[in-house]
Design an enzyme around this catalytic site. Structure first.
Site, PDB file in Angstrom:
ATOM      1  N   ASP A   4       2.201  43.982 -20.407  1.00 55.00           N
ATOM      2  CA  ASP A   4       1.057  43.133 -20.722  1.00 55.00           C
ATOM      3  C   ASP A   4      -0.181  43.734 -20.063  1.00 55.00           C
ATOM      4  OD1 ASP A   4       0.247  40.273 -21.804  1.00 55.00           O
ATOM      5  OD2 ASP A   4      -0.793  40.561 -19.899  1.00 55.00           O
ATOM      6  N   GLU A   6      -4.542  43.165 -19.158  1.00 57.39           N
ATOM      7  CA  GLU A   6      -5.793  42.417 -19.150  1.00 57.39           C
ATOM      8  C   GLU A   6      -6.903  43.434 -19.369  1.00 57.39           C
ATOM      9  OE1 GLU A   6      -5.593  39.298 -19.324  1.00 57.39           O
ATOM     10  OE2 GLU A   6      -3.489  39.201 -18.747  1.00 57.39           O
ATOM     11  N   HIS A 145      -2.670  34.645 -17.905  1.00 55.34           N
ATOM     12  CA  HIS A 145      -3.622  35.732 -18.150  1.00 55.34           C
ATOM     13  C   HIS A 145      -3.711  36.695 -16.966  1.00 55.34           C
ATOM     14  CE1 HIS A 145      -4.917  34.072 -21.959  1.00 55.34           C
ATOM     15  NE2 HIS A 145      -5.076  32.904 -21.383  1.00 55.34           N
ATOM     16  N   ASP A 150       2.343  37.437 -17.126  1.00 53.84           N
ATOM     17  CA  ASP A 150       2.539  37.315 -18.570  1.00 53.84           C
ATOM     18  C   ASP A 150       3.665  38.218 -19.060  1.00 53.84           C
ATOM     19  OD1 ASP A 150       0.430  35.595 -18.357  1.00 53.84           O
ATOM     20  OD2 ASP A 150      -0.852  36.602 -19.817  1.00 53.84           O
TER      21      ASP A 150
END
Length: 200
Positions: A4, A6, A145, A150
């Site tokens: 994952d 960001e 997030h 995540d």
């Protein structure tokens, strides 16, 4: 391996990665984890800071993607990549790999969004967002997030979805890509990006 990201926004041509999180899964167990903040070399928009909790100060002294990406590539070597909305994560990783000239090309990708859209009945969930699926399946990690959190939640969602497909011992990546669509919804053929120990 489940991954994952960001980022500072949604366009890999203009925006940059701020955090990478990934977990290696064997059976139902997480056996190894990878997490790093990344200095994007550009300000993080205020609404993204509010969404992720990642601030400019937090990434000011973090390593740049040119240092983090080779470590991630090594961590992910020879793994099936799994991600929730994989085109987003894989798109950013491909763009950054090209930009910093780091060879990377995942052999197999599984998208848990695409898988969930095929396996979840409309009467069960209103959408296939990670938070919705995590709440439905009661994952051990609540998505928030942050990349590693995540990735952990996505791993739990992946396990729950695989339980709906068939026998773990005989399951192959092709089986996950060919499951019937229970929701009657047209599917896209885009790839995904989290790594699990599903046979290639």
């Amino acid at each position: 391996m489940v991954v994952d990201l960001e980022t500072t926004g949604g366009d890999p041509r203009r925006h940059r990665i701020t955090e990478i999180g990934a977990v290696k899964v064997r059976g139902r167990e997480i056996v190894e984890e990878f997490q790093s903040l990344v200095c994007p070399q550009t300000p993080i928009p205020p609404f993204i800071q509010e969404l992720t909790g990642i601030t400019d100060d937090m990434v000011a002294h973090a390593p740049e993607i040119s240092a983090v990406l080779p470590e991630f590539v090594n961590f992910a070597a020879d793994s099936v990549l799994v991600a929730h909305n994989a085109p987003f994560d894989i798109g950013f990783l491909r763009a950054e790999a090209a930009r910093v000239e780091t060879p990377w090309d995942p052999a197999e990708v599984v998208d848990t969004v695409r898988l969930a859209r095929r396996l979840m009945a409309r009467s069960e969930v209103v959408n296939c967002k990670l938070g919705t699926l995590a709440a439905f399946f009661g994952t051990g990690q609540t998505p928030d997030h942050r990349a590693l959190h995540d990735a952990r939640a996505t791993a739990d969602v992946l396990h729950a979805l695989i339980d709906r497909v068939g026998d773990w011992e005989e399951l192959r990546v092709a089986d996950l890509k060919d499951v019937p669509d229970l929701r009657g919804r047209a599917q896209t053929s885009a790839g995904s990006g989290v790594q699990a120990t599903v046979a290639p």
